[in-house]
Design an enzyme around this catalytic site. Sequence first.
Site, short mmCIF file in Angstrom:
data_model
loop_
_atom_site.label_atom_id
_atom_site.label_comp_id
_atom_site.label_asym_id
_atom_site.label_seq_id
_atom_site.Cartn_x
_atom_site.Cartn_y
_atom_site.Cartn_z
N HIS A 24 5.00 1.54 1.72
CA HIS A 24 4.15 1.57 0.86
C HIS A 24 4.63 1.27 -0.78
O HIS A 24 6.02 1.35 -0.81
CB HIS A 24 2.92 2.78 0.55
CG HIS A 24 3.48 3.85 0.17
ND1 HIS A 24 3.17 4.30 -1.08
CD2 HIS A 24 4.51 4.65 0.34
CE1 HIS A 24 3.67 5.47 -1.19
NE2 HIS A 24 4.95 5.61 -0.41
N HIS A 26 -5.64 3.53 -1.25
CA HIS A 26 -4.22 3.11 -0.98
C HIS A 26 -3.94 2.60 0.31
O HIS A 26 -4.34 3.04 1.08
CB HIS A 26 -3.19 4.10 -1.60
CG HIS A 26 -1.93 4.01 -1.54
ND1 HIS A 26 -1.40 3.11 -2.60
CD2 HIS A 26 -1.02 4.50 -0.83
CE1 HIS A 26 -0.14 3.01 -2.27
NE2 HIS A 26 0.49 4.00 -1.51
N CYS A 80 -0.08 -2.27 -3.78
CA CYS A 80 -0.17 -1.87 -2.72
C CYS A 80 -0.80 -2.79 -1.62
O CYS A 80 -0.34 -3.30 -0.63
CB CYS A 80 -0.60 -0.23 -2.39
SG CYS A 80 -2.50 -0.27 -2.66
#
Length: 176
Positions: free
Chosen positions: A140, A128, A77
């Site tokens: 993402h 994240h 990510c």
Amino acid sequence: MASVRRFNKVKSSFLVLIVAFWPGLAFSDSSLDSLLNPPAAEQSYSNEIQNALLAHYSNWAGTRHKLGGTGTNGVDCSSFIQTLFQDKFQLRLPRSSREQMTMGERVDLSDLRSGDLLFFRTGPTRRHVGVYVGDNQFMHVSTRAGVEIAKLFSPYWQRHFITARRVGLAGITPSN
């Protein structure tokens, strides 16, 4: 006695509904109107950013998640976000999501614009990151689906949300 239990059950159900829709209660009619009808200059800026984000997505959609990965054969990510901001906005971000989370300024969910970074806690020590694309969606790298666009207000993402950050895209012309 049965009517008291029924009343308590209805009261509890009502409270659950209020809590479930609590974010919506924070909007007054005027703030909701400003969210739905932003000024023309802001809307143009947001459309340019959104178009650049979606162009980047078209090149990366479905790319699998790979912890530590930095390319189209597998990406994590933070690397995906770092590459996106370098390629589309010539803006250098740090490599880790923890460091990226210190960039820019904090933004309320009610004030999100395309290009704002979104941070989530997905484990005791894991962070994240994704990027808001507009329309209550963000891009993402999912561990299951790879690079994808997800709904920001799904129960999972709401439960894990930490913060949103704006990293200074104002005045930058994105490259498509």
